[in-house]
Design a protein around this motif. Structure first.
Motif, PDB file in Angstrom:
ATOM      1  N   SER A   1       8.264   0.402 -20.157  1.00 42.87           N
ATOM      2  CA  SER A   1       8.874  -1.070 -20.588  1.00 42.87           C
ATOM      3  C   SER A   1       8.350  -2.030 -19.956  1.00 42.87           C
ATOM      4  O   SER A   1       7.719  -1.957 -18.838  1.00 42.87           O
ATOM      5  CB  SER A   1      10.550  -0.648 -20.017  1.00 42.87           C
ATOM      6  N   PRO A   2       8.344  -3.119 -20.539  1.00 44.66           N
ATOM      7  CA  PRO A   2       7.874  -4.422 -20.203  1.00 44.66           C
ATOM      8  C   PRO A   2       8.004  -4.733 -18.609  1.00 44.66           C
ATOM      9  O   PRO A   2       9.103  -4.521 -18.262  1.00 44.66           O
ATOM     10  CB  PRO A   2       8.158  -5.430 -21.055  1.00 44.66           C
ATOM     11  N   GLY A   3       7.141  -4.620 -17.768  1.00 43.88           N
ATOM     12  CA  GLY A   3       7.590  -4.987 -16.406  1.00 43.88           C
ATOM     13  C   GLY A   3       7.494  -3.915 -15.489  1.00 43.88           C
ATOM     14  O   GLY A   3       7.699  -3.797 -14.433  1.00 43.88           O
ATOM     15  N   ASP A   4       7.594  -2.628 -16.063  1.00 48.28           N
ATOM     16  CA  ASP A   4       7.230  -1.356 -15.112  1.00 48.28           C
ATOM     17  C   ASP A   4       6.190  -1.409 -14.202  1.00 48.28           C
ATOM     18  O   ASP A   4       5.167  -1.663 -14.623  1.00 48.28           O
ATOM     19  CB  ASP A   4       7.477  -0.061 -15.897  1.00 48.28           C
ATOM     20  N   GLU A   5       6.315  -0.636 -13.263  1.00 47.65           N
ATOM     21  CA  GLU A   5       5.191  -0.611 -12.169  1.00 47.65           C
ATOM     22  C   GLU A   5       4.341   0.498 -12.872  1.00 47.65           C
ATOM     23  O   GLU A   5       4.707   1.467 -13.017  1.00 47.65           O
ATOM     24  CB  GLU A   5       5.694  -0.016 -10.876  1.00 47.65           C
ATOM     25  N   LEU A   6       3.061   0.213 -12.642  1.00 48.13           N
ATOM     26  CA  LEU A   6       2.050   1.170 -13.238  1.00 48.13           C
ATOM     27  C   LEU A   6       0.992   1.592 -12.212  1.00 48.13           C
ATOM     28  O   LEU A   6       0.664   0.720 -11.252  1.00 48.13           O
ATOM     29  CB  LEU A   6       1.260   0.429 -14.555  1.00 48.13           C
ATOM     30  N   ILE A   7       0.678   2.861 -11.933  1.00 45.58           N
ATOM     31  CA  ILE A   7      -0.020   3.602 -11.001  1.00 45.58           C
ATOM     32  C   ILE A   7      -1.505   3.898 -11.575  1.00 45.58           C
ATOM     33  O   ILE A   7      -1.379   4.545 -12.641  1.00 45.58           O
ATOM     34  CB  ILE A   7       0.783   4.361 -10.126  1.00 45.58           C
ATOM     35  N   GLN A   8      -2.488   3.886 -10.766  1.00 43.37           N
ATOM     36  CA  GLN A   8      -4.162   4.539 -11.338  1.00 43.37           C
ATOM     37  C   GLN A   8      -3.503   5.887 -11.275  1.00 43.37           C
ATOM     38  O   GLN A   8      -2.995   6.379 -10.009  1.00 43.37           O
ATOM     39  CB  GLN A   8      -4.900   3.839 -10.509  1.00 43.37           C
TER      40      GLN A   8
ATOM     41  N   PRO B   1       2.779   4.893 -15.799  1.00 44.79           N
ATOM     42  CA  PRO B   1       4.026   4.592 -15.155  1.00 44.79           C
ATOM     43  C   PRO B   1       4.178   5.705 -14.179  1.00 44.79           C
ATOM     44  O   PRO B   1       4.061   6.662 -14.263  1.00 44.79           O
ATOM     45  CB  PRO B   1       4.887   4.576 -16.285  1.00 44.79           C
ATOM     46  N   ARG B   2       5.059   5.418 -13.381  1.00 43.14           N
ATOM     47  CA  ARG B   2       5.890   6.238 -12.240  1.00 43.14           C
ATOM     48  C   ARG B   2       6.266   7.606 -12.821  1.00 43.14           C
ATOM     49  O   ARG B   2       5.799   8.477 -12.127  1.00 43.14           O
ATOM     50  CB  ARG B   2       6.820   5.421 -11.476  1.00 43.14           C
TER      51      ARG B   2
ATOM     52  N   ASP C   1      14.794   9.371  -6.519  1.00 44.66           N
ATOM     53  CA  ASP C   1      13.981  10.325  -5.880  1.00 44.66           C
ATOM     54  C   ASP C   1      13.960  10.190  -4.325  1.00 44.66           C
ATOM     55  O   ASP C   1      14.136   9.245  -3.769  1.00 44.66           O
ATOM     56  CB  ASP C   1      12.507   9.603  -6.475  1.00 44.66           C
ATOM     57  N   ASN C   2      14.326  11.554  -3.887  1.00 43.31           N
ATOM     58  CA  ASN C   2      14.647  11.428  -2.595  1.00 43.31           C
ATOM     59  C   ASN C   2      15.878  10.570  -2.015  1.00 43.31           C
ATOM     60  O   ASN C   2      15.774  10.140  -0.846  1.00 43.31           O
ATOM     61  CB  ASN C   2      13.442  11.307  -1.654  1.00 43.31           C
TER      62      ASN C   2
ATOM     63  N   SER D   1       7.151   3.472   6.591  1.00 44.37           N
ATOM     64  CA  SER D   1       6.764   2.579   5.420  1.00 44.37           C
ATOM     65  C   SER D   1       5.646   3.234   4.702  1.00 44.37           C
ATOM     66  O   SER D   1       5.076   4.210   5.303  1.00 44.37           O
ATOM     67  CB  SER D   1       6.291   0.999   6.010  1.00 44.37           C
ATOM     68  N   GLY D   2       5.688   2.933   3.562  1.00 43.94           N
ATOM     69  CA  GLY D   2       4.472   3.464   2.895  1.00 43.94           C
ATOM     70  C   GLY D   2       4.596   2.965   1.095  1.00 43.94           C
ATOM     71  O   GLY D   2       5.684   2.512   0.949  1.00 43.94           O
ATOM     72  N   GLY D   3       3.664   3.495   0.479  1.00 41.89           N
ATOM     73  CA  GLY D   3       3.758   3.085  -0.814  1.00 41.89           C
ATOM     74  C   GLY D   3       2.400   3.231  -1.853  1.00 41.89           C
ATOM     75  O   GLY D   3       1.490   3.866  -0.911  1.00 41.89           O
ATOM     76  N   HIS D   4       2.701   3.047  -2.923  1.00 43.80           N
ATOM     77  CA  HIS D   4       1.409   3.390  -3.864  1.00 43.80           C
ATOM     78  C   HIS D   4       0.366   2.046  -3.546  1.00 43.80           C
ATOM     79  O   HIS D   4       0.573   1.083  -3.426  1.00 43.80           O
ATOM     80  CB  HIS D   4       1.733   3.324  -5.247  1.00 43.80           C
TER      81      HIS D   4
END
Lengths: 465, 453
Positions: free
Chosen positions: A198-205, A218-219, A254-255, A263-266
């Protein structure tokens, strides 16, 4: 083919066809060829929805990488229309309501269509029947499907016009079946639908199993063990050598509610190094969950100084102590963990198991909510697997840093709770006493990286005692 | 379209065949059918040309994502598709003999040894790196196309296009674009070419393209600049090879290069480039095992504000004698690492050694290194260490210069109007814009190690 003149709009194409306007489905895949007709006339879509109460319209638009790659075909000798990237992006922004599309359900074109509604009931009804999604798979073919009729075109040295769309006259032709299969695949949320956003969703390589970057998704596309995503794991210690943990939000799928690393993240699409990600995640998750990294006020939280590799074979503790002397009281130090044997920067590649919760749905397809307006989750859970590559970073918090300073993050709902634990308490709890309240990553860290936790915690005590 | 009629069209062809996309026809490329047809063709008409444009790795990967459609009839996993692609190009490294070209050679049974050279001129294999939306076969002036709807198509998906249809001209234009070196041809690659991630002007990654595609200011690529200092605070420069077509014989920074596709952090690139360019020009980074070359230890940010380190020399005490120190400099405000975004001018030489100037955009992260003691503290030591690089032609020459001497030299040549014929555009830029960094870091090195003398 330069100098071709467009003679009709997409609406004319459908209207003048043998079967006429659709009654049940109108699916448009690929908007670039028809974008101007679409955006300039939201009333066309509104009228279609009004006339046919059972009609559902799905518009699947090109992603930014697709636009970029389409723009590479532009040639001033051969192309009739200049399809620069910036221009295609402007079209896309008009469609979704700005690059960031903050209000994903009613911005841009959808809002324009909804403005045509006479009352609230219409708005709700139209909103349900008009769907706008981004295609993150390869966009090979432009399609218009009105009930059983299908037209298609593909992109050559420039965008096709509506005149270039070919109707598939016979359902027996292989291409008809291929397109029907393709649309079934795309519109099925559990198959191709995982690649739509959807517009605005987080996208990941996305990385293949050999670690080559293969595109942006997308995730929800990543619950597969066929490919991987890149992340950082940040382990934050206070100056007494205790490690910070956070409890995941009670409203995440998720979890949910499990205790996790500090801490952590994409890795963001624009992060050129994982140290940048690690610093950004620290700022965003702990201090300013809603803030942009680059705008953060460094006066308030001090600097995050990268001290490079933590490798006590090569950089002995007694000397490192001197290096940390220049830090201000409010500054953070970060080290990159290294492999105990090889001395190389520590990168973990693994399959991570996630406990998934699912939102409970009402019969009309909306999410059930509690009295506070939070989603209600079903009792049963599933275990899903996903592959991560994770670079490990070690942070030392400023003097006097306490979990109370993370209250802002807790209020914003990014995490529900924080706590500091000594490494020995943590290992006892994770491995023996309460493994069920920790994430799979945390169990892995306490088993496989126990040496790192113990050594780094000892190092901090040695430095700051 | 079926294989019998396609075979007949190939047999009747007079001049030229182009295939864009091999997967719909892969079984005929593999079972010897095409190899025999093409061999016959070449024997009968030695000037016959065949161009085969095969799918890129990313295209193959993205096609494989359709596999979970539940309709698995014509859909294959990434590994399966990659296997077939490698079988066609001759393995990861694309060896002629084990590629499809080898199959053709084995069909040409005369003993003419010139065939192996000839065949690569007549039959050219290219990887197609642009978005591929259709498969095309063009035999002389006849055209067929198969749209890519989901995953790979089959031979039966090809549709013939009459030359009177408007689509015919579209497809002709498309092929002109794709095959013209000045147009889409710059996005084609040979199997062994270096591939680089492309970034749009907002720094988002947008795909993988060969080096030649980057001579444009519409997009960017990522690189590192490595500045190597000896323990006297002198900077190492290298003169680019007389064999390179890019900035030939110009004096340049110590090391530098593209971020590889699999390098998630530029610090990995920085380490690799130091090893490849300076220490072991012939070696692959991953095979780098010589203990005498030491390790490269990342010391993190170099920020004079935050890391005064009056006793920095001590911090290096536990390093081995052969270990290198690496820093990432931060901007003067002490927070963000130095990252340069700019249009760089490149002097490019063609086959006839005619030079022309092109513009290209780089994003470059800067790294600073301190060489081990005694490694290149004198000119003789330095020359001894870089002799392998100079012998193999990776670099023409090397120099050690104090920052003052370097900047005086550049300024002098600027006044004489010769700077652009002697230095790379990047080196001139560094001396202008990052003069403070060069001077401060050189002073830091001198101060830290002064007692060693």
């Amino acid at each position: 083919m330069k100098g071709k003149v467009r003679t009709m709009t997409y609406f004319d194409l459908i209207k003048n066809s043998k079967k006429g306007l659709p009654k049940e489905t109108l699916i448009i895949v690929g908007v670039n060829p028809i974008i101007n007709d679409l955006i300039r006339a939201p009333q066309v879509i509104a009228n279609l929805l009004r006339v046919e109460p059972n009609l559902k319209i799905t518009i699947i638009y090109e992603n930014e990488t697709e636009n970029f790659n389409q723009s590479l075909f532009y040639d001033k000798m051969l192309s009739r229309e200049k399809t620069e990237f910036d221009r295609l992006q402007t079209y896309r922004n008009r469609l979704i309501g700005g690059k960031k599309a903050r209000n994903k359900h009613s911005s841009g074109f959808i809002e324009d269509v909804l403005k045509e509604c006479s009352d609230e009931a219409d708005r709700i009804d139209f909103k349900r029947r008009l769907i706008l999604l981004q295609n993150n798979l390869r966009h090979n073919i432009n399609i218009i499907k009105a009930d059983e009729q299908i037209w298609y075109s593909f992109n050559g040295v420039d965008l096709p016009t509506i005149d270039d769309y070919q109707e598939i006259e016979l359902k027996e032709l292989p291409i008809y079946k291929q397109i029907v299969n393709y649309l079934d695949f795309l519109l099925n949320p559990s198959s191709g639908g995982i690649y739509l956003s959807s517009p605005g969703d987080e996208l990941i390589q996305l990385y293949d199993r050999m670690d080559y970057p293969r595109g942006i998704y997308p995730r929800k596309a990543f619950y597969s063990t066929e490919y991987q995503r890149y992340s950082v794991w940040s382990l934050i210690f206070n100056r007494s050598g205790e490690i910070l943990l956070h409890k995941r939000s009670d409203y995440t799928a998720d979890n949910r509610s499990l205790w996790d690393k500090s801490s952590g993240g994409h890795i963001d699409l624009r992060d050129s190094s994982t140290i940048i990600t690690a610093k950004r995640e620290l700022v965003e998750e702990l201090f300013l969950p809603e803030a942009e990294f680059t705008k953060y006020m460094k006066a308030e939280i001090g600097d995050i100084i990268d001290f490079g590799e933590w490798n006590i074979e090569k950089r002995q503790e007694k000397y490192l102590k001197g290096e940390l002397d220049g830090l201000d009281d409010i500054d953070w130090a970060v080290f990159r963990a290294t492999d105990a044997e090889t001395g190389d920067p520590l990168t973990i590649k693994r399959k991570s198991e996630r406990i998934m919760h699912f939102k409970d749905m009402n019969s009309d397809g909306t999410v059930k909510k509690d009295e506070k307006g939070n989603p209600i989750f079903k009792e049963e859970t599933e275990k899903w697997k996903t592959r991560f590559i994770s670079d490990v970073f070690l942070f030392i918090a400023p003097e006097g840093f306490s979990k109370e300073q993370m209250l802002l993050a807790e209020q914003k709902g990014a995490a529900s709770q924080h706590r500091f634990m000594s490494v020995s308490e943590l290992i006892q709890d994770v491995i023996y006493d309460n493994p069920q309240v920790y994430t799979d990553d945390m169990v892995y860290i306490c088993n496989e990286l126990k040496w790192l936790l113990v050594q780094f915690s000892e190092f901090i005590r040695f430095i700051f005692e | 379209m079926d294989i019998n009629s396609l075979s007949r069209f190939i047999q009747e062809a007079k001049e030229k065949i182009i295939f864009l996309g091999i997967f719909p026809l892969i079984s005929y490329f593999e079972n010897g059918k095409f190899a025999k047809l093409f061999a016959d063709k070449l024997r009968e008409n030695p000037s016959f040309k065949i161009d085969i444009l095969y799918e890129s790795g990313t295209e193959v990967f993205n096609q494989s994502l359709f596999i979970n459609s539940g309709n698995n009839e014509d859909l294959y996993s990434f590994n399966v598709l990659k296997f077939h692609k490698n079988y066609f190009v001759g393995g990861e490294y694309g060896k002629t003999k084990s590629s499809f070209l080898g199959d053709i050679l084995r069909n040409i049974d005369d003993d003419n040894i010139n065939w192996i050279n000839k065949i690569e001129k007549n039959i050219r294999l290219f990887q197609f790196n642009l978005r591929q939306s259709i498969n095309i076969i063009k035999i002389d002036s006849k055209i067929w196309y198969a749209p890519i709807v989901m995953g790979t198509s089959k031979i039966t998906s090809y549709i013939s296009v009459d030359s009177k249809e408007p689509l015919y001209n579209e497809l002709v234009d498309y092929l002109i674009f794709v095959m013209d070196k000045e147009k889409g041809g710059k996005f084609l690659s040979r199997h062994d070419e270096e591939m680089i991630e492309i970034y749009d002007l907002d720094d988002y990654p947008r795909g993988i393209y060969p080096r030649d595609a980057f001579l444009s200011t519409d997009y960017q690529r990522y690189s590192i600049w490595g500045l190597v200092f000896n323990r006297n605070g002198e900077l190492l420069l290298h003169q680019r090879s007389k064999n390179t077509k890019d900035n030939r014989l110009l004096w340049d920074k110590s090391t530098g290069g593209h971020v590889d596709l699999r390098e998630i952090s530029t610090s990995l690139t920085a380490k690799r480039e130091l090893i490849e360019e300076l220490l072991l020009p012939e070696a692959e980074y991953t095979n780098y095992v010589r203990p005498d070359l030491g390790d490269i230890i990342d010391f993190g940010d170099w920020s004079i504000e935050k890391r005064i380190e009056r006793n920095f020399r001590l911090s290096t005490d536990s390093l081995s004698d052969t270990d290198w120190i690496m820093f990432r400099p931060t901007e003067k405000n002490g927070f963000l690492p130095v990252r340069v975004k700019r249009v760089s001018q490149r002097q490019l030489y063609n086959k006839d050694s005619v030079m022309s100037v092109h513009e290209t955009r780089f994003i470059s992260d800067i790294y600073l290194y301190i060489a081990p003691e005694g490694f290149m503290d004198t000119y003789e030591q330095m020359k001894d260490k870089v002799k392998a690089a100079e012998k193999t032609g990776a670099a023409e020459d090397h120099k050690l210069l104090s920052i003052r001497d370097l900047c005086n030299w550049i300024n002098h040549e600027k006044r004489e109007g010769r700077a652009k014929t002697l230095f790379t555009d990047d080196l001139i830029y560094i001396c202008n814009e990052y003069h403070w960094l060069l001077e401060e870091f050189a002073e830091f090195v001198k101060l830290a190690f002064k007692n060693e003398k």
